[in-house]
Write a protein that holds these residues in place. Structure first.
Motif, mmCIF file in Angstrom:
data_model
loop_
_atom_site.group_PDB
_atom_site.id
_atom_site.type_symbol
_atom_site.label_atom_id
_atom_site.label_comp_id
_atom_site.label_asym_id
_atom_site.label_seq_id
_atom_site.Cartn_x
_atom_site.Cartn_y
_atom_site.Cartn_z
ATOM 1 N N ILE A 1 -42.458 -109.759 43.383
ATOM 2 C CA ILE A 1 -42.658 -110.769 42.348
ATOM 3 C C ILE A 1 -44.089 -110.713 41.819
ATOM 4 N N LEU B 1 -36.180 -107.952 31.534
ATOM 5 C CA LEU B 1 -35.448 -108.845 32.423
ATOM 6 C C LEU B 1 -36.197 -109.038 33.732
ATOM 7 N N ARG B 2 -36.256 -108.010 34.570
ATOM 8 C CA ARG B 2 -37.090 -107.991 35.784
ATOM 9 C C ARG B 2 -37.454 -106.538 36.026
ATOM 10 N N ALA C 1 -38.332 -121.461 47.844
ATOM 11 C CA ALA C 1 -39.191 -120.828 48.852
ATOM 12 C C ALA C 1 -40.085 -119.739 48.253
ATOM 13 N N VAL C 2 -39.800 -119.348 46.998
ATOM 14 C CA VAL C 2 -40.546 -118.236 46.396
ATOM 15 C C VAL C 2 -41.802 -118.753 45.703
ATOM 16 N N LEU C 3 -42.894 -118.058 45.941
ATOM 17 C CA LEU C 3 -44.168 -118.372 45.304
ATOM 18 C C LEU C 3 -43.991 -118.309 43.776
ATOM 19 N N LYS D 1 -36.206 -118.367 33.334
ATOM 20 C CA LYS D 1 -35.761 -117.687 32.109
ATOM 21 C C LYS D 1 -34.546 -118.413 31.542
ATOM 22 N N PHE E 1 -41.724 -110.180 48.667
ATOM 23 C CA PHE E 1 -41.094 -111.403 49.161
ATOM 24 C C PHE E 1 -39.758 -111.085 49.816
ATOM 25 N N VAL F 1 -32.101 -112.726 45.443
ATOM 26 C CA VAL F 1 -33.106 -112.765 46.513
ATOM 27 C C VAL F 1 -34.212 -113.778 46.167
ATOM 28 N N ILE F 2 -34.528 -113.883 44.885
ATOM 29 C CA ILE F 2 -35.667 -114.721 44.485
ATOM 30 C C ILE F 2 -35.317 -115.809 43.468
ATOM 31 N N GLU G 1 -34.168 -103.726 43.777
ATOM 32 C CA GLU G 1 -33.144 -104.228 42.848
ATOM 33 C C GLU G 1 -31.800 -103.560 43.132
ATOM 34 N N GLY H 1 -35.402 -107.409 50.202
ATOM 35 C CA GLY H 1 -36.502 -108.180 49.628
ATOM 36 C C GLY H 1 -36.649 -107.971 48.127
ATOM 37 N N ALA H 2 -37.781 -108.436 47.587
ATOM 38 C CA ALA H 2 -38.038 -108.324 46.151
ATOM 39 C C ALA H 2 -39.536 -108.311 45.918
ATOM 40 N N ALA I 1 -34.755 -103.910 37.143
ATOM 41 C CA ALA I 1 -33.397 -104.488 37.066
ATOM 42 C C ALA I 1 -32.433 -103.617 36.271
ATOM 43 N N ARG J 1 -31.741 -99.779 37.741
ATOM 44 C CA ARG J 1 -30.787 -99.776 38.852
ATOM 45 C C ARG J 1 -29.388 -99.337 38.416
ATOM 46 N N PHE J 2 -29.018 -99.639 37.170
ATOM 47 C CA PHE J 2 -27.665 -99.334 36.715
ATOM 48 C C PHE J 2 -27.564 -97.987 35.992
ATOM 49 N N LYS K 1 -25.145 -109.945 39.482
ATOM 50 C CA LYS K 1 -25.488 -108.521 39.586
ATOM 51 C C LYS K 1 -26.723 -108.138 38.782
ATOM 52 N N LEU K 2 -26.846 -108.698 37.576
ATOM 53 C CA LEU K 2 -27.905 -108.231 36.679
ATOM 54 C C LEU K 2 -28.846 -109.320 36.180
ATOM 55 N N LEU K 3 -28.270 -110.405 35.661
ATOM 56 C CA LEU K 3 -29.105 -111.386 34.937
ATOM 57 C C LEU K 3 -30.088 -112.101 35.852
ATOM 58 N N SER K 4 -29.688 -112.317 37.120
ATOM 59 C CA SER K 4 -30.629 -112.926 38.069
ATOM 60 C C SER K 4 -30.712 -112.046 39.314
ATOM 61 N N ASN K 5 -31.757 -112.238 40.092
ATOM 62 C CA ASN K 5 -31.871 -111.544 41.377
ATOM 63 C C ASN K 5 -31.718 -112.597 42.469
#
Lengths: 236, 80
Positions: free
Chosen positions: A102, A56-57, B12-14, B40, A147, B71-72, A93, A99-100, A60, A63-64, B65-69
């Motif tokens: 990437i 997923l990421r 805004a994200v690269l 995705k 980022f 922040v980005i 996460e 931030g994050a 991600a 974290r749980f 919460k999970l499937l997307s972030n």
């Protein structure tokens, strides 16, 4: 001092972190991701690797995990938490750091030695780093481009939360010295309370001259000093 | 019933993947491409007869919460 090093499926720098802590004469043990308690712990290290296959990421799913709920509580109570590489991704996460991280801007996985400038000595993770000392430590990541939106970035700067930045051998923050495209050459940050930090480089892989550099020791020495001060303060 | 979640990087994200693919398209001679954004696509199977409104609420929560972030990434949810 007792260090807890988390172990997720596909963590791969957990043993290195344990080795580094023990090398400096402190105790370290692995804590499985399904454990809901940390036990007697002075500092938590969230190690590098590819937790849960980076599905997923990056970070991600980790974290749980049950252990991360315990880490959150530990951090909320002021405990020291250091995330290295994938550990940094897990902490962002989890919302413990802003931030994050990437994909590297050149889409390449970078495995090399880089130079780090310490932006502030005002943290439990940087206090013992000699002023002006440029650290030579390795990186090994494909998704380490830091980022944050403008507002978050401004806050990081205002609160002195940027701890390390990529630089050249003489300490200049140049674009060529930036391996992944991270904003402001950011390699590592801390939270507002300054007890949680994360960085993409691997200090635990640079703690003995045999490994080509022992500059990573300064980060560990800073943590040991902070914990010692804490113990002294608690006893007083 | 099926839920479809489309996740894209925030403006805004690269997005180096998108940029690389855009350049490749230009090299191939496709003109008029002003941007490529790579994200995705997630498909979630839902039990037949699931209450759509409740599923939408739950999936928005999960996407956040999970499937997307957040922040980005941005996401779009469709249930059919």
């Amino acid at each position: 001092m007792n260090f807890s090093v988390l172990q997720f499926p596909a963590s791969n720098c957990d043993q290195d972190a344990v080795h580094a802590v023990r090398h400096f004469g402190h105790s370290a043990r692995l804590v499985w991701h399904k454990d809901a308690a940390l036990g007697d712990t002075d500092c938590v290290i969230v190690p590098g690797g590819f937790s849960y296959g980076d599905y997923l990421r990056c970070g991600a799913i980790a974290r749980f995990s049950p252990v991360m709920q315990a880490v959150k509580q530990f951090a909320d109570n002021g405990g020291l938490v250091l995330g290295i590489c994938n550990g940094f991704q897990v902490l962002t996460e989890a919302g413990l750091l802003p931030g994050a991280l990437i994909r590297n801007r050149d889409l390449q996985f970078h495995c090399e030695n880089i130079f780090l400038k310490t932006a502030t000595n005002d943290s439990p993770f940087t206090s013992q780093i000699p002023v002006g000392k440029i650290l030579r430590v390795p990186i090994a990541h494909g998704e380490g481009c830091y980022f944050a939106d403008e507002e978050t970035l401004a806050k990081l700067k205002a609160n002195n939360q940027i701890l390390w930045q990529y630089c050249d051998a003489t300490g200049n923050l140049t674009d060529t010295a930036n391996p992944n495209g991270a904003l402001q050459n950011i390699a590592g940050i801390c939270n507002e309370k300054r007890n949680v930090a994360g960085l993409m480089p691997h200090p635990e892989r640079a703690c003995e001259p045999l490994l080509g550099s022992d500059d990573g020791k300064w980060i560990f020495e800073s943590i040991f000093a902070a914990l010692k001060n804490k113990t002294v303060a608690a006893a007083a | 019933m099926k839920a479809k979640i489309i996740i894209t990087p925030k403006k805004a994200v690269l997005d180096p993947q998108g940029k690389t693919v855009q350049t490749a398209l230009e090299h191939m001679g496709y003109t008029g491409v002003t941007g490529v954004h790579i994200g995705k696509y997630i498909e979630i199977d839902l039990a037949p007869g699931t209450d759509k409104a409740a599923a939408e609420k739950a999936l928005n929560d999960a996407a956040h919460k999970l499937l997307s972030n957040p922040v980005i990434e941005d996401y779009r949810l469709e249930i059919e």
